[in-house]
Design a protein around this motif. Sequence first.
Motif, PDB file in Angstrom:
ATOM      1  N   UNK A   1       0.720  -1.461   0.493  1.00 53.31           N
ATOM      2  CA  UNK A   1      -0.067  -0.063  -0.311  1.00 53.31           C
ATOM      3  C   UNK A   1       1.238   1.015  -0.282  1.00 53.31           C
ATOM      4  N   UNK A   2       0.432   2.225  -0.591  1.00 54.10           N
ATOM      5  CA  UNK A   2       1.526   3.165  -0.925  1.00 54.10           C
ATOM      6  C   UNK A   2       0.011   4.896  -0.423  1.00 54.10           C
ATOM      7  N   UNK A   3       1.192   5.570   0.461  1.00 51.14           N
ATOM      8  CA  UNK A   3      -0.126   7.182   1.015  1.00 51.14           C
ATOM      9  C   UNK A   3       1.457   7.448   0.691  1.00 51.14           C
ATOM     10  N   UNK A   4       0.078   9.350  -0.050  1.00 53.85           N
ATOM     11  CA  UNK A   4       1.491   9.732  -0.526  1.00 53.85           C
ATOM     12  C   UNK A   4       1.496  11.604   0.533  1.00 53.85           C
ATOM     13  N   UNK A   5       1.561  12.487   0.002  1.00 54.56           N
ATOM     14  CA  UNK A   5       2.087  13.635   0.661  1.00 54.56           C
ATOM     15  C   UNK A   5       0.622  14.250  -0.511  1.00 54.56           C
ATOM     16  N   UNK A   6       0.027  13.739  -1.230  1.00 52.66           N
ATOM     17  CA  UNK A   6      -1.265  14.915  -2.010  1.00 52.66           C
ATOM     18  C   UNK A   6      -2.179  13.078  -1.472  1.00 52.66           C
ATOM     19  N   UNK A   7      -3.343  13.015  -1.335  1.00 51.27           N
ATOM     20  CA  UNK A   7      -4.545  12.034  -1.261  1.00 51.27           C
ATOM     21  C   UNK A   7      -4.681  11.207  -2.466  1.00 51.27           C
ATOM     22  N   UNK A   8      -5.182  12.319  -3.205  1.00 44.79           N
ATOM     23  CA  UNK A   8      -5.034  11.177  -4.299  1.00 44.79           C
ATOM     24  C   UNK A   8      -6.081  10.830  -4.439  1.00 44.79           C
ATOM     25  N   UNK A   9      -7.555  11.260  -3.745  1.00 43.87           N
ATOM     26  CA  UNK A   9      -8.711  10.705  -3.632  1.00 43.87           C
ATOM     27  C   UNK A   9      -9.273  10.974  -5.272  1.00 43.87           C
ATOM     28  N   UNK A  10     -10.117  10.128  -5.638  1.00 45.85           N
ATOM     29  CA  UNK A  10     -11.096  10.677  -7.080  1.00 45.85           C
ATOM     30  C   UNK A  10     -12.006  11.337  -6.287  1.00 45.85           C
ATOM     31  N   UNK A  11     -12.215  12.839  -6.510  1.00 47.94           N
ATOM     32  CA  UNK A  11     -13.218  13.551  -6.033  1.00 47.94           C
ATOM     33  C   UNK A  11     -14.643  14.070  -6.451  1.00 47.94           C
ATOM     34  N   UNK A  12     -14.910  12.928  -7.386  1.00 48.83           N
ATOM     35  CA  UNK A  12     -16.610  12.169  -8.129  1.00 48.83           C
ATOM     36  C   UNK A  12     -16.968  11.281  -6.956  1.00 48.83           C
ATOM     37  N   UNK A  13     -15.976  10.538  -5.985  1.00 45.60           N
ATOM     38  CA  UNK A  13     -16.425   9.562  -5.606  1.00 45.60           C
ATOM     39  C   UNK A  13     -16.515   9.944  -4.100  1.00 45.60           C
ATOM     40  N   UNK A  14     -17.243   8.767  -3.310  1.00 43.74           N
ATOM     41  CA  UNK A  14     -17.925   9.691  -2.214  1.00 43.74           C
ATOM     42  C   UNK A  14     -16.345   8.508  -1.594  1.00 43.74           C
ATOM     43  N   UNK A  15     -16.158   9.153   0.030  1.00 42.92           N
ATOM     44  CA  UNK A  15     -15.434   8.379   0.735  1.00 42.92           C
ATOM     45  C   UNK A  15     -15.484   6.156   0.455  1.00 42.92           C
ATOM     46  N   UNK A  16     -16.493   6.264   0.785  1.00 40.96           N
ATOM     47  CA  UNK A  16     -16.856   4.279   0.509  1.00 40.96           C
ATOM     48  C   UNK A  16     -16.207   4.066  -0.757  1.00 40.96           C
ATOM     49  N   UNK A  17     -17.026   4.692  -2.395  1.00 40.85           N
ATOM     50  CA  UNK A  17     -16.821   4.446  -3.679  1.00 40.85           C
ATOM     51  C   UNK A  17     -15.078   4.215  -3.311  1.00 40.85           C
ATOM     52  N   UNK A  18     -14.189   5.236  -2.611  1.00 40.49           N
ATOM     53  CA  UNK A  18     -13.042   5.551  -3.375  1.00 40.49           C
ATOM     54  C   UNK A  18     -12.198   4.555  -2.395  1.00 40.49           C
ATOM     55  N   UNK A  19     -12.572   3.669  -1.443  1.00 44.16           N
ATOM     56  CA  UNK A  19     -12.515   2.963  -0.515  1.00 44.16           C
ATOM     57  C   UNK A  19     -12.424   1.469  -1.349  1.00 44.16           C
ATOM     58  N   UNK A  20     -14.069   1.364  -2.090  1.00 41.77           N
ATOM     59  CA  UNK A  20     -14.057  -0.003  -2.469  1.00 41.77           C
ATOM     60  C   UNK A  20     -13.493  -0.385  -4.336  1.00 41.77           C
ATOM     61  N   UNK A  21     -13.308   0.431  -4.458  1.00 39.88           N
ATOM     62  CA  UNK A  21     -13.224   0.911  -5.818  1.00 39.88           C
ATOM     63  C   UNK A  21     -11.716  -0.375  -6.406  1.00 39.88           C
TER      64      UNK A  21
END
Length: 247
Positions: A85-105
């Motif tokens: 797993x990799x976590x960056x300085x910038x969060x790199x989350x998909x802005x158009x998806x909910x928190x849940x959708x980001x995680x389950x993708x």
Amino acid sequence: MADEPIIKVQDVHKWYGNFHALKGVSMDVQKREVIVIFGPSGSGKSTFIRTLNRLEEHQRGKIVVDGIEMSHDVRNIEQIRSETGMVFQQFNLFPHLTVMQNIVLAPIQVRKWTKQKAEEIAMQLLERVGIPEQAKKFPGQLSGGQQQRVAIARSLAMQPKIMLFDEPTSALDPEMIKEVLDVMTELAKSGMTILAVTHEMGFARAVADRMIFFDKGEIVEQGTPEQIFNSPKEDRTKLFLSQILRH
């Protein structure tokens, strides 16, 4: 073998054009080891951590992650990435998806989990990082610290054996840093293998098994937090620590 290192790095070199970014870096990382990599800007530490999952390609030397050698073979790269797993300085989350959708993708696409299984595990992970009530929100509705905790949960959803952190708190406001470090500390104590590039010396002191000081593309010094903080051997380490610990 039980005591085989989970990561083996031998004489790794990396160039950007004429710039020699990594100059013969070697290290072994044991399972469940927590390593903090620190050093001045431009020292190669972020480049190094990014070679471990092929976000940067090394040109010489050997990297073996969980028994798989990093090569040009896409299957090898994919296999390694599914374990790290990799976590960056910038969060790199998909802005158009909910928190849940980001995680389950990724678990649904890559691990082929059912939506129900992915969502159950995502909720457990949101509880673990302390923000279960944010599941239906979009990243833009969250603070930076919350977004970074979502990014950590998203990485954990793939059930990696190794977590890589590349300055995960450096883009955060000071009051949000602790909430992210608390999650990283809990991960470290749970037995996850962690390599973290960070300037957070309190975190290093509390949870690192080993600290590795990078400068000018090389490992200058390494040791336990006690050795590094109380009796660093190299002048470059002493100078850097004196500058960073003053703040």
